[in-house]
Design a protein around this motif. Structure first.
Motif, short mmCIF file in Angstrom:
data_model
loop_
_atom_site.label_atom_id
_atom_site.label_comp_id
_atom_site.label_asym_id
_atom_site.label_seq_id
_atom_site.Cartn_x
_atom_site.Cartn_y
_atom_site.Cartn_z
N PRO A 253 0.78 -1.23 0.00
CA PRO A 253 0.00 0.00 0.00
C PRO A 253 0.83 1.30 0.00
CG PRO A 253 0.29 -0.74 2.23
CD PRO A 253 1.04 -1.71 1.37
N ARG A 254 2.13 1.21 -0.18
CA ARG A 254 2.95 2.42 -0.05
C ARG A 254 2.53 3.49 -1.05
NH1 ARG A 254 8.13 4.46 -1.58
NH2 ARG A 254 8.29 2.82 -3.15
N ASP A 255 2.28 3.10 -2.29
CA ASP A 255 1.87 4.06 -3.31
C ASP A 255 0.35 4.18 -3.42
OD1 ASP A 255 4.55 4.47 -4.02
OD2 ASP A 255 4.51 2.76 -5.41
N ILE A 256 -0.32 3.04 -3.40
CA ILE A 256 -1.79 3.01 -3.55
C ILE A 256 -2.36 1.98 -2.58
CG2 ILE A 256 -3.71 2.46 -5.11
CD1 ILE A 256 -1.98 3.40 -7.43
N LEU A 274 -4.85 -8.80 1.48
CA LEU A 274 -5.81 -7.73 1.18
C LEU A 274 -6.73 -7.40 2.35
CD1 LEU A 274 -6.63 -8.85 -2.44
CD2 LEU A 274 -5.78 -6.58 -1.82
N THR A 275 -6.81 -6.12 2.66
CA THR A 275 -7.84 -5.62 3.56
C THR A 275 -9.17 -5.75 2.83
OG1 THR A 275 -6.40 -4.08 4.72
CG2 THR A 275 -8.74 -3.54 4.67
N THR A 276 -10.18 -6.22 3.53
CA THR A 276 -11.48 -6.46 2.88
C THR A 276 -12.63 -5.90 3.71
OG1 THR A 276 -11.71 -8.61 3.95
CG2 THR A 276 -10.70 -8.58 1.76
N ASN A 315 -2.80 -6.04 4.99
CA ASN A 315 -1.61 -5.27 4.63
C ASN A 315 -1.75 -4.35 3.42
OD1 ASN A 315 -0.37 -6.72 6.68
ND2 ASN A 315 0.47 -8.26 5.30
N SER A 316 -2.95 -4.21 2.87
CA SER A 316 -3.07 -3.47 1.61
C SER A 316 -3.52 -2.03 1.77
CB SER A 316 -4.05 -4.21 0.67
OG SER A 316 -5.35 -4.24 1.22
#
Length: 322
Positions: A253-256, A274-276, A315-316
């Motif tokens: 997720p650093r950029d998006i 993925l965060t959901t 982690n997203s």
């Protein structure tokens, strides 16, 4: 094929004792029950469902109607629902779309569950489905059909997703997918509720497949005003979008940041966990099994049942760097 009478003769017990043992009647002594079951297993006895229907008026079968099977969401729901129904003494038959009407009529199932989906002629479908004359309800609907139903509060789920991203400093939040009206509407309302602006360019056209999510990102011209975070329409779209972002050189997720709708087990095993946002599939299955069994037994039920989606942090998603 071996019959109950054959088992009774081989086990040295009465016909009624075998019947009770096979149906797990608590009045039968454990030793007798074990003796009967051992004979039945040795000779590969199988219950005759037609005979059971004639004698009891019940098939102990529940039908589940889906519109398609390609989305892993449906296989996950079906598996959990089958398990919950089995705990309650029922078997489940899965059919696709309105083919279920004819199948259920022939098998005389005790009840049916219909997953809500887009229909070209909803009114005609419901007229046909009503001819089943059995307990039915709609699972996962956003509307209020003329029957009991279980609703998933998708709009509230999308609000939780947008609220989470805003708390991380994201003000330009995009949405990948424009094929489900209620989710797109929920996304727009969530932006409004959190004081963020809606931008038509931040909705990337996509239907519901992995390829749709992948090409939605591939075809998007990223620029200074592009979203710093996206919410995917469903699990497949989100997984496809993640692959496209990584291939394009973006760090998630650093950029998006990225949130997917539907919480399936494999979402945590994606290239980036993925965060959901989505309903608990276990809760969905339990509620559905309890409702259909209550309807079959003609018990008083409180409907609609509303299931709230939950935010599952992985982690997203991260703080916005812009």
């Amino acid at each position: 094929m071996i019959t109950i009478k054959d088992i009774a003769k081989l086990a040295g017990v009465s016909y009624s004792t075998v019947s009770k043992a096979l149906n797990d009647d608590p009045a039968i002594k454990p030793a007798t029950k074990q003796k009967v079951l051992a004979v039945a297993e040795k000779h590969q006895y199988r219950k005759n469902m037609l005979a059971r229907q004639l004698s009891t008026g019940r098939s102990n079968i529940i039908g589940f109607v889906l519109d398609e099977l390609s989305n892993p969401l449906f296989s996950n729901i079906s598996g959990r629902l089958h398990t919950e129904l089995k705990k309650r003494g029922y078997q489940m038959i899965l059919v696709v779309a309105d083919d279920g009407v004819d199948v259920f009529s022939q098998l005389r199932v005790d009840g049916c569950i219909l997953w809500d989906y887009a229909l070209d002629n909803r009114e005609m479908f419901w007229k046909k489905f009503a001819t089943l004359n059995m307990p039915c309800f709609v699972l996962g609907t956003d509307e209020a059909p003329n029957s009991p139903y279980i609703k998933i509060d998708r709009k509230e789920g999308l609000f939780k997703a947008v609220e989470h991203l805003k708390s991380l400093g994201h003000s330009r939040i995009g949405f990948i997918g424009n094929s489900q009206h209620v989710k797109l509407e929920g996304y727009r309302e969530a932006l409004q509720r959190t004081g963020l602006a809606f931008n038509e360019d931040h909705v990337l056209p996509a239907h519901s497949s992995w390829e749709d999510g992948y090409f939605a990102i591939r075809n998007h011209a990223f620029g200074a005003d592009s979203p710093t975070a996206f919410i995917g329409l469903n699990n497949l779209v989100t997984r496809g979008a993640l692959r496209a972002l990584l291939e394009a050189g973006y760090s998630v997720p650093r950029d998006i940041s990225l949130i997917g709708y539907d919480d399936l087990p494999d979402m945590q095993y994606a290239e980036v966990a993925l965060t959901t946002i989505g309903p608990s599939l276990d809760e969905l299955a339990v509620q559905a099994a309890e409702l259909i069994v209550s309807l079959i037994r003609d018990e008083q039920v409180d409907v609609p049942v509303v299931i709230q989606p939950k935010l599952n942090l992985r982690n997203s998603t991260a703080m916005c760097r812009q």
